[in-house]
Design an enzyme around this catalytic site. Structure first.
Site, PDB file in Angstrom:
ATOM      1  N   LYS A  78       0.855  -1.202   0.000  1.00  0.00           N
ATOM      2  CA  LYS A  78       0.000   0.000   0.000  1.00  0.00           C
ATOM      3  C   LYS A  78       0.885   1.244   0.000  1.00  0.00           C
ATOM      4  O   LYS A  78       2.097   1.159   0.251  1.00  0.00           O
ATOM      5  CB  LYS A  78      -0.892  -0.020   1.233  1.00  0.00           C
ATOM      6  CG  LYS A  78      -0.132   0.053   2.561  1.00  0.00           C
ATOM      7  CD  LYS A  78      -1.048  -0.193   3.746  1.00  0.00           C
ATOM      8  CE  LYS A  78      -0.267  -0.152   5.047  1.00  0.00           C
ATOM      9  NZ  LYS A  78      -1.094  -0.589   6.195  1.00  0.00           N
TER      10      LYS A  78
ATOM     11  N   TYR B 122      13.100  31.772   4.801  1.00  0.00           N
ATOM     12  CA  TYR B 122      11.821  32.298   5.297  1.00  0.00           C
ATOM     13  C   TYR B 122      11.815  32.385   6.815  1.00  0.00           C
ATOM     14  O   TYR B 122      12.242  31.446   7.503  1.00  0.00           O
ATOM     15  CB  TYR B 122      10.678  31.365   4.897  1.00  0.00           C
ATOM     16  CG  TYR B 122      10.344  31.352   3.435  1.00  0.00           C
ATOM     17  CD1 TYR B 122      10.131  32.529   2.726  1.00  0.00           C
ATOM     18  CD2 TYR B 122      10.204  30.140   2.756  1.00  0.00           C
ATOM     19  CE1 TYR B 122       9.798  32.493   1.375  1.00  0.00           C
ATOM     20  CE2 TYR B 122       9.869  30.099   1.417  1.00  0.00           C
ATOM     21  CZ  TYR B 122       9.665  31.284   0.725  1.00  0.00           C
ATOM     22  OH  TYR B 122       9.330  31.244  -0.592  1.00  0.00           O
TER      23      TYR B 122
HETATM   24  C1  LIG Z   1      -0.435  -1.564   6.937  1.00  0.00           C
HETATM   25  C2  LIG Z   1      -1.034  -2.747   7.562  1.00  0.00           C
HETATM   26  C3  LIG Z   1      -0.239  -3.851   7.926  1.00  0.00           C
HETATM   27  C4  LIG Z   1       1.273  -3.824   7.858  1.00  0.00           C
HETATM   28  O1  LIG Z   1       1.784  -3.127   8.976  1.00  0.00           O
HETATM   29  P1  LIG Z   1       3.360  -3.029   9.241  1.00  0.00           P
HETATM   30  O2  LIG Z   1       3.467  -2.497  10.624  1.00  0.00           O
HETATM   31  O3  LIG Z   1       3.912  -2.089   8.219  1.00  0.00           O
HETATM   32  O4  LIG Z   1       3.900  -4.389   9.082  1.00  0.00           O
HETATM   33  C5  LIG Z   1      -0.880  -4.990   8.377  1.00  0.00           C
HETATM   34  N1  LIG Z   1      -2.219  -5.043   8.501  1.00  0.00           N
HETATM   35  C6  LIG Z   1      -3.016  -3.980   8.191  1.00  0.00           C
HETATM   36  C7  LIG Z   1      -4.488  -4.091   8.362  1.00  0.00           C
HETATM   37  C8  LIG Z   1      -2.455  -2.801   7.729  1.00  0.00           C
HETATM   38  O5  LIG Z   1      -3.235  -1.757   7.428  1.00  0.00           O
END
Ligand SMILES: *Cc1c(COP(=O)(O)O)cnc(C)c1O
Length: 397
Positions: A47, A284
């Site tokens: 993701k 800035y």
């Molecule tokens: C993003 C996510 C993971 C992975 O989490 P990590 O801490 O990056 O391993 C697992 N399960 C769900 C539902 C997530 O949204």
């Protein structure tokens, strides 16, 4: 299987880009697989543009490393994976629109189910499009203490009865998500969540009359409790060679922890070198005033590119293998660094924001510490429009 895009030379006009060591991604999956029980499927999360690493580059490297499934947040990410030839199961974490259930079925996706509206629409589709909806794989999300998605066990029982009454609907898993595992060494709450999920899974399996996958493990749980990762380990951050937190890293140090290598380097080039007299303000808000005649390098990276504004007067970059501190505010597309103490730096010299240069290295963890956040956010927020070039090792191009 489609080929991952592979470009090895940065376009000479790129102002900033990322280099992705695909071999490291592949090796991280092999190491994590070796760490888990052989019966646990490994499902790297890609993701958020693969935590900033580039969706397709990361996905295909993970598959070469032996990933069994892939996890995404959106249907759009899932369809990009399918278009690129990915044919392993794809699990979608995020919410799906009710109107998109048929498309999800056409892509043969695994969806997390926790909403009445979806259940109702699935019931309709079981009658109107039984052949199509059969390809959709459903995972019931149980509320065990995160209060983000998820339904109570009593609602889950109703969901299972309803699904069982519509044979084209395909329930294959029961899932949950840890609320507090990487932020503490006190794991009572995580243990409680695990127990709640296992009990729910046992009961729902009995009700459904068939075995169901049961999964909750993320990176932290997979690293800490490899023997309790159950059916499927949904591993995000660790797949990229980063640790979920310093806490998990130190807790795991005593176990046989898998070797993980960071795969992302973030580079730029010096756009300009300038001399500033002592006592002059920089940038800035005039938040920094020089205390000596100062040489500055102007770097074409700012918060639009994903270099957080909180790094103003805090961050550092590497040039010619040495650290140069940010002076003044990080602007939208530009920041300034102090190179007075560095050897002669010229326009066009390579700059490293994350990664190794010579004997020095700036990790995503170090940037996270300066920005008062976590490594997840640092890499995930590197702007999606920056090119990601696949490299075969972490040496500079
Ligand atoms: C993003 C996510 C993971 C992975 O989490 P990590 O801490 O990056 O391993 C697992 N399960 C769900 C539902 C997530 O949204």
């Amino acid at each position: 299987m489609g080929e991952a895009p592979s470009i090895t030379v940065p376009w000479r006009r790129d102002l900033t880009w990322c280099e992705i060591n695909a071999q490291a991604l592949e090796d991280n999956i092999k190491a994590l697989k070796g760490h888990l029980s052989p019966s646990t499927l490994i499902a790297p999360a890609v993701k958020s543009n693969a935590y900033g690493h580039g969706l397709l580059t990361a996905a295909h490297a993970f598959l070469r490393g032996g990933a069994d499934w892939l996890c995404v947040h959106t249907l759009h990410e899932a369809s990009l994976l399918r278009e690129s030839g990915v044919n392993v199961p794809i699990y979608v974490f995020g919410p799906t629109q009710v109107e998109d259930l048929e498309e999800a079925a056409a892509l043969a996706l695994h969806l997390v189910l926790y909403q009445e509206e979806h259940l109702q629409r699935l019931g309709e589709l079981a009658h109107t499009s039984p052949l199509l909806i059969r390809s959709l794989k459903l995972h019931l999300k149980i509320e065990t203490g995160n209060h983000r998605q998820g339904i109570s066990l009593s609602r889950a029982r109703e969901f299972v009865k309803m699904i069982s009454a519509h044979p084209p609907l395909n329930l294959i898993g029961v899932t949950s998500h840890f609320a507090n595992i990487e932020d503490t060494t006190e794991h009572r709450f995580a243990e409680l969540q695990l127990t709640r999920l296992r009990e729910a899974a046992r009961e729902l399996e009995e009700l459904a009359g068939r075995p169901l996958l049961c999964h909750i493990a993320n990176s932290a749980a997979s690293l800490l409790w490899p023997e309790r990762a159950l059916s499927l380990a949904r591993i995000g951050i660790a797949s990229y060679g980063l640790w979920p937190s310093p806490t998990v890293r130190s807790e795991t140090a005593s176990l046989l922890s898998p070797p993980l290598s960071p795969a992302l380097s973030w580079r730029s080039r010096v756009a300009q070198v300038r001399e500033v007299a002592s006592g002059e303000p920089i940038g800035y808000g005039c938040t920094y005033t020089t205390t000596r005649p100062t040489r500055l390098a102007v770097i074409p990276v700012g918060y639009y590119e994903g270099y957080d504004r909180s790094l103003s007067n805090r961050g550092q970059v590497l040039i010619k293998g040495q650290r140069a501190p940010i002076r003044g505010r990080v602007c939208m597309n530009i920041c300034m660094v102090d190179i007075t103490d560095l050897p002669l730096i010229c326009m066009g010299d390579r700059v490293t924001l994350i990664g190794r240069d010579g004997h020095e290295e700036i990790s995503a963890d170090e940037v996270a510490q300066w920005a008062n956040t976590i490594n997840y956010e640092v890499v995930a927020r590197i702007a999606g429009h920056l090119p990601r070039y696949e490299v075969s090792n972490s040496e500079p191009i």
